[in-house]
Structures are given as C-alpha cells and as structure tokens.
Write a protein that holds these residues in place. Structure first.
Motif, PDB file in Angstrom:
ATOM      1  N   LEU A 198      30.047  25.609  45.445  1.00 19.33           N
ATOM      2  CA  LEU A 198      29.425  24.557  46.249  1.00 19.33           C
ATOM      3  C   LEU A 198      30.443  23.558  46.779  1.00 19.33           C
ATOM      4  CD1 LEU A 198      26.236  24.019  44.075  1.00 19.33           C
ATOM      5  CD2 LEU A 198      26.357  25.067  46.344  1.00 19.33           C
ATOM      6  N   TRP A 199      31.438  23.206  45.979  1.00 23.44           N
ATOM      7  CA  TRP A 199      32.463  22.282  46.463  1.00 23.44           C
ATOM      8  C   TRP A 199      33.206  22.883  47.652  1.00 23.44           C
ATOM      9  CZ3 TRP A 199      37.712  22.083  47.209  1.00 23.44           C
ATOM     10  CH2 TRP A 199      38.269  20.804  47.391  1.00 23.44           C
ATOM     11  N   THR A 200      33.443  24.193  47.605  1.00 30.17           N
ATOM     12  CA  THR A 200      34.172  24.864  48.672  1.00 30.17           C
ATOM     13  C   THR A 200      33.444  24.783  50.012  1.00 30.17           C
ATOM     14  OG1 THR A 200      35.200  26.390  47.089  1.00 30.17           O
ATOM     15  CG2 THR A 200      35.184  27.076  49.391  1.00 30.17           C
ATOM     16  N   ILE A 201      32.104  24.777  50.000  1.00 29.64           N
ATOM     17  CA  ILE A 201      31.350  24.724  51.255  1.00 29.64           C
ATOM     18  C   ILE A 201      30.985  23.288  51.640  1.00 29.64           C
ATOM     19  CG2 ILE A 201      30.418  27.042  50.914  1.00 29.64           C
ATOM     20  CD1 ILE A 201      27.719  25.684  50.197  1.00 29.64           C
ATOM     21  N   GLY A 202      31.489  22.323  50.887  1.00 26.39           N
ATOM     22  CA  GLY A 202      31.275  20.922  51.263  1.00 26.39           C
ATOM     23  C   GLY A 202      30.037  20.283  50.665  1.00 26.39           C
ATOM     24  N   ALA A 203      29.466  20.884  49.631  1.00 24.37           N
ATOM     25  CA  ALA A 203      28.289  20.297  48.983  1.00 24.37           C
ATOM     26  C   ALA A 203      28.689  19.034  48.217  1.00 24.37           C
ATOM     27  CB  ALA A 203      27.637  21.301  48.040  1.00 24.37           C
ATOM     28  N   PRO A 204      27.744  18.089  48.070  1.00 23.02           N
ATOM     29  CA  PRO A 204      28.056  16.835  47.356  1.00 23.02           C
ATOM     30  C   PRO A 204      28.035  17.019  45.842  1.00 23.02           C
ATOM     31  CG  PRO A 204      25.782  16.805  48.099  1.00 23.02           C
ATOM     32  CD  PRO A 204      26.366  18.073  48.624  1.00 23.02           C
ATOM     33  N   VAL A 205      29.089  17.633  45.326  1.00 24.74           N
ATOM     34  CA  VAL A 205      29.245  17.859  43.888  1.00 24.74           C
ATOM     35  C   VAL A 205      30.634  17.397  43.481  1.00 24.74           C
ATOM     36  CG1 VAL A 205      27.657  19.827  43.858  1.00 24.74           C
ATOM     37  CG2 VAL A 205      30.107  20.222  44.205  1.00 24.74           C
ATOM     38  N   PRO A 206      30.835  17.043  42.209  1.00 25.56           N
ATOM     39  CA  PRO A 206      32.179  16.669  41.760  1.00 25.56           C
ATOM     40  C   PRO A 206      33.114  17.870  41.801  1.00 25.56           C
ATOM     41  CG  PRO A 206      30.677  16.830  39.888  1.00 25.56           C
ATOM     42  CD  PRO A 206      29.836  16.949  41.116  1.00 25.56           C
ATOM     43  N   TYR A 207      34.386  17.608  42.073  1.00 26.61           N
ATOM     44  CA  TYR A 207      35.357  18.702  42.088  1.00 26.61           C
ATOM     45  C   TYR A 207      35.551  19.242  40.678  1.00 26.61           C
ATOM     46  CZ  TYR A 207      39.657  21.350  42.555  1.00 26.61           C
ATOM     47  OH  TYR A 207      40.590  22.353  42.520  1.00 26.61           O
ATOM     48  N   VAL A 234      25.287  15.616  43.351  1.00 31.51           N
ATOM     49  CA  VAL A 234      24.506  16.501  42.485  1.00 31.51           C
ATOM     50  C   VAL A 234      25.362  16.895  41.283  1.00 31.51           C
ATOM     51  CG1 VAL A 234      23.186  18.646  42.359  1.00 31.51           C
ATOM     52  CG2 VAL A 234      23.329  17.389  44.525  1.00 31.51           C
ATOM     53  N   ILE A 235      24.807  16.742  40.075  1.00 29.61           N
ATOM     54  CA  ILE A 235      25.516  17.118  38.851  1.00 29.61           C
ATOM     55  C   ILE A 235      24.607  18.007  37.998  1.00 29.61           C
ATOM     56  CG2 ILE A 235      26.921  15.017  38.855  1.00 29.61           C
ATOM     57  CD1 ILE A 235      25.058  13.937  36.619  1.00 29.61           C
ATOM     58  N   ASP A 236      25.153  18.458  36.866  1.00 32.44           N
ATOM     59  CA  ASP A 236      24.407  19.266  35.888  1.00 32.44           C
ATOM     60  C   ASP A 236      23.860  20.544  36.528  1.00 32.44           C
ATOM     61  OD1 ASP A 236      24.933  17.351  33.985  1.00 32.44           O
ATOM     62  OD2 ASP A 236      23.009  16.346  34.207  1.00 32.44           O
ATOM     63  N   LEU A 237      24.767  21.498  36.747  1.00 27.81           N
ATOM     64  CA  LEU A 237      24.392  22.725  37.446  1.00 27.81           C
ATOM     65  C   LEU A 237      24.555  24.015  36.631  1.00 27.81           C
ATOM     66  CD1 LEU A 237      25.953  21.625  40.779  1.00 27.81           C
ATOM     67  CD2 LEU A 237      23.667  22.596  40.667  1.00 27.81           C
ATOM     68  N   PRO A 238      24.482  23.984  35.310  1.00 25.08           N
ATOM     69  CA  PRO A 238      24.683  25.256  34.597  1.00 25.08           C
ATOM     70  C   PRO A 238      23.549  26.247  34.827  1.00 25.08           C
ATOM     71  CG  PRO A 238      23.920  23.592  33.069  1.00 25.08           C
ATOM     72  CD  PRO A 238      24.207  22.881  34.372  1.00 25.08           C
ATOM     73  N   GLN A 239      22.342  25.743  35.097  1.00 30.36           N
ATOM     74  CA  GLN A 239      21.177  26.606  35.216  1.00 30.36           C
ATOM     75  C   GLN A 239      20.852  26.961  36.664  1.00 30.36           C
ATOM     76  OE1 GLN A 239      20.808  23.126  34.371  1.00 30.36           O
ATOM     77  NE2 GLN A 239      20.595  23.053  36.591  1.00 30.36           N
ATOM     78  N   VAL A 240      21.825  26.804  37.574  1.00 29.50           N
ATOM     79  CA  VAL A 240      21.563  27.077  38.982  1.00 29.50           C
ATOM     80  C   VAL A 240      20.921  28.457  39.130  1.00 29.50           C
ATOM     81  CG1 VAL A 240      23.875  28.026  39.431  1.00 29.50           C
ATOM     82  CG2 VAL A 240      22.554  26.974  41.278  1.00 29.50           C
ATOM     83  N   VAL A 241      19.892  28.534  39.977  1.00 33.17           N
ATOM     84  CA  VAL A 241      19.047  29.722  40.070  1.00 33.17           C
ATOM     85  C   VAL A 241      19.295  30.446  41.391  1.00 33.17           C
ATOM     86  CG1 VAL A 241      16.649  30.527  40.232  1.00 33.17           C
ATOM     87  CG2 VAL A 241      17.269  28.753  38.568  1.00 33.17           C
ATOM     88  N   ASP A 242      19.402  31.760  41.308  1.00 30.08           N
ATOM     89  CA  ASP A 242      19.499  32.606  42.495  1.00 30.08           C
ATOM     90  C   ASP A 242      18.093  32.827  43.033  1.00 30.08           C
ATOM     91  OD1 ASP A 242      19.610  34.863  44.251  1.00 30.08           O
ATOM     92  OD2 ASP A 242      21.552  35.392  43.393  1.00 30.08           O
ATOM     93  N   LEU A 243      17.822  32.262  44.203  1.00 22.96           N
ATOM     94  CA  LEU A 243      16.471  32.329  44.766  1.00 22.96           C
ATOM     95  C   LEU A 243      16.034  33.750  45.074  1.00 22.96           C
ATOM     96  CD1 LEU A 243      16.273  29.284  47.196  1.00 22.96           C
ATOM     97  CD2 LEU A 243      14.591  29.879  45.458  1.00 22.96           C
ATOM     98  N   VAL A 244      16.969  34.615  45.372  1.00 22.44           N
ATOM     99  CA  VAL A 244      16.632  35.987  45.740  1.00 22.44           C
ATOM    100  C   VAL A 244      16.482  36.866  44.506  1.00 22.44           C
ATOM    101  CG1 VAL A 244      17.374  38.017  47.037  1.00 22.44           C
ATOM    102  CG2 VAL A 244      17.807  35.724  47.954  1.00 22.44           C
ATOM    103  N   ALA A 245      17.465  36.813  43.605  1.00 22.44           N
ATOM    104  CA  ALA A 245      17.475  37.725  42.457  1.00 22.44           C
ATOM    105  C   ALA A 245      16.512  37.318  41.354  1.00 22.44           C
ATOM    106  CB  ALA A 245      18.892  37.828  41.901  1.00 22.44           C
TER     107      ALA A 245
END
Length: 315
Positions: A177-186, A259-270
């Motif tokens: 997400l950081w690579t695509i410019g999302a508002p997350v900490p590096y 945006v913080i706390d992303l360990p449980q990020v969900v794949d919307l497709v899978a």
C-alpha cells in the motif's frame, strides 16, 4: 553476525563432538520439531551476544537489527537509518493490545539524534491470540498441513507461527500500500514478530491522535470523511479491504488521515466473506461520522459499498 559467520570464526577453536548416547543424568530436550523464524533469530542473536566484545553505547538496548530483517520497499525515505553501526533504544509503550504491543523506539548512530520508530511486537503467549483469525485467513495461501494443525491447536509452536504469520501479513500489506501511495506509515523492517514502522507523531514522542479521540468541526469532519473514502477506494483498487476498520485504527497526523493496524487485511476476491468485511468496515466508519453530525446522505453506506465493490472488480 550471522550463524554461518560464527561457525567460520570458531572452527579452529572447537571440534564438533560426535553424536552419542545421552547420559542418564542429562536433561531431555524440552522441545522438538522445527523452529519458527522468530525462534531461530532469537537463538542466533543470543549466540552473537554471548561472543561479542563490544559494549552497547550508554542507554541503548541492542544493536540495529536492520541487516537481518526483511527491509521496507524502495525508494526508501531519506530518514531511514540503514547503517549497521546504529543502535536501538526502547523508550516505552505507546499502545497495548490483545495481539500486539506498540513501543516507541529510537534508532541512532553515534553523534546523531536518530529517528523515532514505532515498534509493533506481536505476542505469541496469549491464549486468546487472534481469536477471530479463521475468517480473515480464508482465501490466503497457507503453510503445510503440519503447521496448520499446530496453528489450529494453539500449541506453543502454533501460536508462534500465528504471530509470525500476522507480522508477515501486515508488513506485506503496508509495503504494497505504501508503494501505491496509500496513507499508511512506511514499513521500515520486519524482524521475526517485530515490525518497525514510521512513527506518526511529534518529535517529543507524542503519538498522533486516533480519529476516535477527536471532535472535529463540520468542515474538518467533511474533509476527514473524504480522505477516508479515498483510502478505502485505493485499497479497493488493489482488491483489498482493511477488515477491521474503525475510528480507533485511523490516526490524524498533520491533518492527514492515516490507516494503521493492517494484519488482517482481506482479499475481496479470494475471501468468500470479502463483501461482508467490506460492508462492516463502511458501516463502522459511516456510523462514527454520522454520530458527529455528518448527514446520512453524505455517508450513504449502500452506495459506497457498491462503489468500492465495483472498484475492486467484485461489484
């Protein structure tokens, strides 16, 4: 120093004993099976510490772990300290949680002020660790069946694997997400079950406030809602949803929603429950903004869910 370096250094001083029968007065091993990555790192560090002759500078807790860690995406911010002569000093706890604690850490080189980092350390000794993880993990590629059984049974080995897996997942999500410019900490690095992240806060160590702590006026409230929607849209274009979004894992740093706390990020497709997680995230967020005065016509949940699903290619 890595383990193979240690072996090269001491090969002339020690002969490896031949394996023989265990004497009756020798204790039996207390643990069998393969070590997790975190345990291997810990044991290697303990060996290095036992043979080092260089004292840490005053107040420091350890030498930098940069060289042994998974390192953050390029191009790296210029404030990232990569020199191997740096040291880390733990300055205290920023936040405690059921699955991980976040500490304030300073990484410095001699003669410099260094940089503040947030050290997120996943715990493996909590019997309730990731009590909701089954739903989040659906659709993810998992490890071998032996390790899956250990994780399902919450053995000591399994809990360590779970903690390591969530650290890996969060580091990967933040890097992407950081690579695509999302508002997350590096994401600076991952070392075992510890993540070092960009510290969002003041130079004196005061952390940026959570959205839940604020009572913004109408104009600021509208601006923050628009930033939140933009962040959700950016995740959706990657086929992702936060999975546990609320006003408690959004920080407001210098006017920007992070945006913080992303360990449980969900794949919307899978993930077969992806749409369910998406709807829950949007309802949680919209509910907070509505409760503070933003009209429902602005925070229309059904419309926003439909837009995000379309952006993710599942609408």
């Amino acid at each position: 120093m890595r383990e193979h370096d240690y072996e090269d250094l001491h090969a002339s001083d020690f002969e490896r004993p031949r394996r023989g029968r265990r004497f009756s007065d020798e204790p039996e091993p207390t643990r069998r099976g393969r070590l997790t990555e975190g345990e291997r790192v810990r044991l290697a560090q303990a060996r290095d510490d036992a043979y080092t002759e260089t004292d840490l500078p005053d107040g420091a807790d350890r030498w930098t772990t940069w060289d042994d860690a998974d390192q953050g995406p390029r191009p790296r911010p210029d404030w990232v300290v990569t020199e191997l002569g740096a040291v880390d000093t733990d300055l205290g706890v920023l936040k405690t949680g059921k699955e991980a604690d976040v500490h304030l850490l300073r990484r410095t080189l001699p003669g410099t002020d260094g940089v503040l980092l947030a050290a997120k350390r996943y715990r493996s000794d909590e019997h309730r660790l990731f009590h909701r993880d089954a739903g989040y993990l659906e659709g993810r590629r998992m490890r071998r069946s032996r390790e899956m059984r250990a994780m399902a049974g919450r053995t000591s080995f399994g809990r360590n694997l779970i903690a390591e897996q969530w650290a890996v997942a969060e580091f990967a999500a933040l890097s992407r997400l950081w690579t695509i410019g999302a508002p997350v900490p590096y994401p600076v690095q991952r070392h075992g079950t510890e993540l070092l992240l960009e510290f969002l806060g003041e130079p004196d160590g005061t952390a940026a406030p959570r959205l839940a702590q604020l009572r913004p006026e109408h104009d600021e409230l509208t601006e923050l809602w628009e930033q939140a929607v933009s962040a959700l849209e950016l995740l959706a274009t990657q086929g992702l949803v936060h999975g546990d979004l609320s006003a408690y894992n959004l920080l407001v740093h210098e006017g920007h929603l992070m945006v913080i706390d992303l360990p449980q990020v969900v794949d919307l497709v899978a993930n077969p429950r992806g749409r369910e997680f998406l709807e829950r995230d949007v309802r949680n967020l919209a509910g907070w903004f509505q409760a503070r005065g933003l009209p429902e016509r602005v925070t229309n949940v059904e419309d926003l869910v439909a837009e995000l699903a379309y952006a993710a290619g599942v609408g």
